[in-house]
Design an enzyme around this catalytic site. Structure first.
Site, mmCIF file in Angstrom:
data_model
loop_
_atom_site.group_PDB
_atom_site.id
_atom_site.type_symbol
_atom_site.label_atom_id
_atom_site.label_comp_id
_atom_site.label_asym_id
_atom_site.label_seq_id
_atom_site.Cartn_x
_atom_site.Cartn_y
_atom_site.Cartn_z
ATOM 1 N N SER A 26 0.829 -1.205 0.000
ATOM 2 C CA SER A 26 0.000 0.000 0.000
ATOM 3 C C SER A 26 0.868 1.262 0.000
ATOM 4 O O SER A 26 1.852 1.362 0.729
ATOM 5 C CB SER A 26 -0.902 0.004 1.234
ATOM 6 O OG SER A 26 -1.584 1.236 1.308
ATOM 7 N N ILE A 76 4.940 10.623 4.303
ATOM 8 C CA ILE A 76 3.936 11.120 3.352
ATOM 9 C C ILE A 76 2.725 11.672 4.109
ATOM 10 O O ILE A 76 2.132 12.667 3.710
ATOM 11 C CB ILE A 76 3.493 9.980 2.387
ATOM 12 C CG1 ILE A 76 4.691 9.354 1.658
ATOM 13 C CG2 ILE A 76 2.444 10.487 1.396
ATOM 14 C CD1 ILE A 76 5.410 10.238 0.687
ATOM 15 N N CYS A 135 -0.033 3.441 10.553
ATOM 16 C CA CYS A 135 0.749 4.468 9.866
ATOM 17 C C CYS A 135 1.459 5.356 10.882
ATOM 18 O O CYS A 135 0.810 5.973 11.724
ATOM 19 C CB CYS A 135 -0.134 5.329 8.969
ATOM 20 S SG CYS A 135 0.874 6.526 8.067
HETATM 21 C C1 FMN Z 1 6.338 6.041 -0.016
HETATM 22 C C2 FMN Z 1 5.598 5.074 0.870
HETATM 23 C C3 FMN Z 1 4.248 5.269 1.108
HETATM 24 C C4 FMN Z 1 3.532 4.381 1.917
HETATM 25 N N1 FMN Z 1 2.187 4.575 2.138
HETATM 26 C C5 FMN Z 1 1.489 3.654 2.849
HETATM 27 C C6 FMN Z 1 0.071 3.765 2.990
HETATM 28 O O1 FMN Z 1 -0.572 4.677 2.470
HETATM 29 N N2 FMN Z 1 -0.568 2.822 3.731
HETATM 30 C C7 FMN Z 1 0.094 1.772 4.307
HETATM 31 O O2 FMN Z 1 -0.542 0.907 4.949
HETATM 32 N N3 FMN Z 1 1.432 1.617 4.171
HETATM 33 C C8 FMN Z 1 2.135 2.530 3.452
HETATM 34 N N4 FMN Z 1 3.483 2.357 3.293
HETATM 35 C C9 FMN Z 1 4.165 1.196 3.911
HETATM 36 C C10 FMN Z 1 4.294 0.046 2.926
HETATM 37 O O3 FMN Z 1 3.041 -0.409 2.477
HETATM 38 C C11 FMN Z 1 5.074 -1.145 3.569
HETATM 39 O O4 FMN Z 1 4.347 -1.623 4.675
HETATM 40 C C12 FMN Z 1 6.468 -0.765 4.027
HETATM 41 O O5 FMN Z 1 7.063 0.171 3.152
HETATM 42 C C13 FMN Z 1 7.393 -1.986 4.140
HETATM 43 O O6 FMN Z 1 7.553 -2.635 2.912
HETATM 44 P P1 FMN Z 1 8.820 -2.347 1.924
HETATM 45 O O7 FMN Z 1 10.053 -2.436 2.778
HETATM 46 O O8 FMN Z 1 8.725 -3.400 0.863
HETATM 47 O O9 FMN Z 1 8.622 -0.975 1.392
HETATM 48 C C14 FMN Z 1 4.207 3.260 2.496
HETATM 49 C C15 FMN Z 1 5.582 3.051 2.236
HETATM 50 C C16 FMN Z 1 6.278 3.945 1.432
HETATM 51 C C17 FMN Z 1 7.736 3.688 1.171
#
Ligand code: FMN
Length: 315
Positions: A26, A76, A135
């Protein structure tokens, strides 16, 4: 009968069958249009949207992203178009995807979560609601719901009452002492699935200005830096809560290559989310999918479900 030369990658998250476990995390691919140029989305297991709130949100001041060694920090602050615009302008494209769509839902009050989750019950293309109670970048609500087991129980139980057609997925915060406690609360309150982890609250400092790099001061750490902790948390939730209750886990946190994804599967994840790595290689979801198939072939296994939770401990 499973065919070892063409392993079955399909998995079930609650009642929803996915052709393979891979989905964007997400917030990293918007509402699909932003990502559709890079990859044939029909090849993915599911699509997960940016978190939606009842009213539009502009998010935090910039800078709100900073690269760190082996990861990134973001603050964000849940910038999103809000429910009304989502339904009118984003759902039509989601309808053309041809894969299950999970909509991430966020809010600052339980009533907000209920209003958004109820509205999504009336949208046929939506198959699941992912409750973002984790979040770290919003001042009210957000993580506050996600770190206290009794608050998790309350919000999940309330949302569960309105989420009937869709499956309910609760996304857990890693910013807790014991993630099994919040996982157990979500399961007791009736969630169909768990996803973990969201980002870790963190900070970067500009040493010349002696000020935080992010306008919000703190942000959420994601990417390869968090992967071993996320693998541990999936293992802990799987062994302490999810295996016995039969609740599937969507594992995420630093997945970049197939071997990372396989660690999550062995630790107990059924679904797999990828976020930060998409900024480096937008096609990595498909490469990971193909790499998992190769691994299964190499190990003579006909289906992905054979390796979920197959971690060997002890002798
Ligand atoms: C730019 C950005 C925006 C994100 N926005 C959300 C969001 O709107 N809702 C949410 O549940 N997680 C959000 N996340 C978290 C990611 O969904 C994920 O849980 C987290 O980044 C860990 O996974 P990764 O290491 O593969 O990025 C965001 C992450 C990033 C980097």
């Amino acid at each position: 009968m499973n065919n070892v030369s063409k392993p079955d990658l399909s998995v079930k998250i609650g009642s929803v069958r996915l052709a393979n476990p891979l989905m964007p995390a997400s917030g990293t691919c918007g509402y699909a249009a932003e990502y559709a140029d890079f990859v044939d989305l029909r090849q993915l297991g599911a699509f997960v949207t940016k978190s939606i709130t009842l009213s539009p949100r502009a998010g935090n001041e910039c800078p709100r992203i900073v690269e760190t060694r082996a990861g990134m920090l973001n603050s964000i602050g849940l910038a999103n178009v809000g429910l009304e615009v989502f339904l009118a302008e984003k759902v039509p494209q989601l309808q053309t995807l041809g894969i299950p769509v999970f909509v991430s839902v966020a809010g600052t009050m339980v009533e907000e979560y209920l209003a958004v989750a109820s509205a999504l019950e009336k949208v046929p293309v939506v198959r699941g609601v992912e409750l973002n109670i984790s979040c770290p970048n919003v001042k009210a609500g957000g993580i506050l719901f996600g770190v206290d087991p009794s608050a998790v129980r309350t919000i999940v139980a309330e949302v569960r009452k309105v989420v009937q057609k869709n499956i309910l997925i609760v996304k857990l915060s890693p910013n807790v002492t014991d993630i099994a406690a919040t996982a157990a609360a979500a399961v007791e309150a009736g969630t169909d699935a768990l996803s973990l982890v969201n980002t870790f609250t963190a900070m970067a400092i500009d040493i010349e200005r002696r000020r935080p790099v992010l306008a919000n001061a703190t942000g959420g750490l994601s990417g390869p830096a968090i992967r071993p902790i996320a693998v541990y948390m999936v293992h802990r939730v799987y062994t302490q809560v999810a295996r016995a209750s039969g609740v599937p886990i969507i594992g995420l946190g630093g997945i970049q290559y197939a071997r990372d994804a396989i660690e999550f599967l062995l630790a107990g994840a059924t679904g797999l989310g990828v976020g930060t790595a998409l900024f480096v290689n937008p096609r990595c979801l498909l490469e990971i999918r193909n790499g998992i198939a190769d691994y299964l072939r190499r190990h003579g296994q006909g289906g992905i479900t054979e390796i979920i939770g197959a971690l060997r401990l002890g002798d």
